[in-house]
Write a protein that holds these residues in place. Sequence first.
Motif, PDB file in Angstrom:
ATOM      1  N   THR A  69       0.848  -1.083   0.146  1.00  9.00           N
ATOM      2  CA  THR A  69       0.026   0.009   0.114  1.00  9.00           C
ATOM      3  C   THR A  69       0.866   1.247   0.073  1.00  9.00           C
ATOM      4  O   THR A  69       1.792   1.357   0.870  1.00  9.00           O
ATOM      5  CB  THR A  69      -0.948   0.132   1.119  1.00  9.00           C
ATOM      6  OG1 THR A  69      -1.601  -1.280   1.389  1.00  9.00           O
ATOM      7  CG2 THR A  69      -1.860   1.153   0.853  1.00  9.00           C
ATOM      8  N   LEU A  70       0.683   2.295  -0.997  1.00  5.79           N
ATOM      9  CA  LEU A  70       1.619   3.441  -0.939  1.00  5.79           C
ATOM     10  C   LEU A  70       1.023   4.681  -0.329  1.00  5.79           C
ATOM     11  O   LEU A  70      -0.086   4.548  -0.201  1.00  5.79           O
ATOM     12  CB  LEU A  70       1.445   3.752  -2.755  1.00  5.79           C
ATOM     13  CG  LEU A  70       1.978   2.817  -3.662  1.00  5.79           C
ATOM     14  CD1 LEU A  70       2.001   3.537  -4.981  1.00  5.79           C
ATOM     15  CD2 LEU A  70       3.612   2.555  -3.235  1.00  5.79           C
ATOM     16  N   GLU A  71       1.805   5.087   0.550  1.00  2.00           N
ATOM     17  CA  GLU A  71       1.334   6.293   1.374  1.00  2.00           C
ATOM     18  C   GLU A  71       1.813   7.425   0.661  1.00  2.00           C
ATOM     19  O   GLU A  71       1.346   8.524   0.767  1.00  2.00           O
ATOM     20  CB  GLU A  71       2.320   6.216   2.570  1.00  2.00           C
ATOM     21  CG  GLU A  71       1.862   7.337   3.477  1.00  2.00           C
ATOM     22  CD  GLU A  71       2.555   7.250   5.140  1.00  2.00           C
ATOM     23  OE1 GLU A  71       2.659   8.314   5.513  1.00  2.00           O
ATOM     24  OE2 GLU A  71       2.276   6.147   5.539  1.00  2.00           O
ATOM     25  N   THR A  72       3.008   7.395  -0.330  1.00  4.60           N
ATOM     26  CA  THR A  72       3.561   8.303  -1.312  1.00  4.60           C
ATOM     27  C   THR A  72       3.383   7.786  -2.679  1.00  4.60           C
ATOM     28  O   THR A  72       3.170   6.273  -2.602  1.00  4.60           O
ATOM     29  CB  THR A  72       5.061   8.805  -0.941  1.00  4.60           C
ATOM     30  OG1 THR A  72       5.706   7.713  -1.044  1.00  4.60           O
ATOM     31  CG2 THR A  72       4.981   9.924   0.304  1.00  4.60           C
ATOM     32  N   GLY A  73       3.160   8.410  -3.574  1.00  6.71           N
ATOM     33  CA  GLY A  73       3.360   7.847  -4.912  1.00  6.71           C
ATOM     34  C   GLY A  73       4.230   8.101  -6.039  1.00  6.71           C
ATOM     35  O   GLY A  73       4.039   8.945  -6.891  1.00  6.71           O
TER      36      GLY A  73
END
Length: 299
Positions: free
Chosen positions: A225-229
């Motif tokens: 799961t990405l917190e930043t992209g």
Amino acid sequence: MTENKIVFTVDEKDEGLKLRYYLQRVQRLSGRLIKGAALSGRIEINNKRVKLNHIVKSGESISLNLVKEESQNVEPEKMDIEVAYEDDDLIVVNKRPGIVVHPTRSYPSGTLANGLMYYFKEKGEDCIVRLVSRLDMDTSGLIIVGKNQFAHMALARDMKSEEFEKSYIAVIHGKMKENEGTIDLPIYRQEGEDIRRIIDERGQKSITHYKVIKDFKNDQLLKLTLETGRTHQIRVHLSYLGHPLYGDTLYGKEDDSMYINRQALHAYRLKFPHPRGNKILELETAIPEDILKLIEKIS
């Protein structure tokens, strides 16, 4: 609310604000959207056009017309589009691997955007392709596209909120030290390098949460799961830790062509607030056939 308008009713606590500030501070609309809508006369209060210095009063009905003439230099091309969700404001597409999202110098046609322009035209919808999220050419999975300026603005804004979740599944070489954890390593693009990214303290803060879903003999299936992209975030993080994705020819070290012909990465789940704020959308897609075959080979 109608499909072509969004309507706000002024609360008593917001009475006395200038319309411009009300739309920016209370309704969190972008300055660009507000200015454009005002210049083209698409903002009304109680069905009368108003200026942005209007002082709002409790109970007033403010409507923003979402219809505007737009064009985009993307040729419509017939393409099989797998729609995971669609309404008047947005469409979520399950992208196949091997498809570029938007035309580039190297890929001027045959992109998802070309296919979507054809899809909108066939439905009689006067939309341009407003990408909210993107995926690498060989990454499959869910992509969000806004159908109007308001929806695109709201979705792009909310991508930074905790309510917005983008999750992937990936098959990696080797096994992580822990069954779940967080990778917090800055990602940097070196000068003169257009594609490849590296881990470097000069880079942007990049955070990936992971959890082992399944153990194989020597490898693992992860949920991420990405917190930043950041560009190539998952691929760069896992490669740096010594566990590159199967099939990743840019960041991997082995020839995996006997197992899979692209990186084993699939954007399988999205959770995000609807632009009109009335619900949370949760969407999932199945694991693609080529990744299932890879899993079968390494199990």
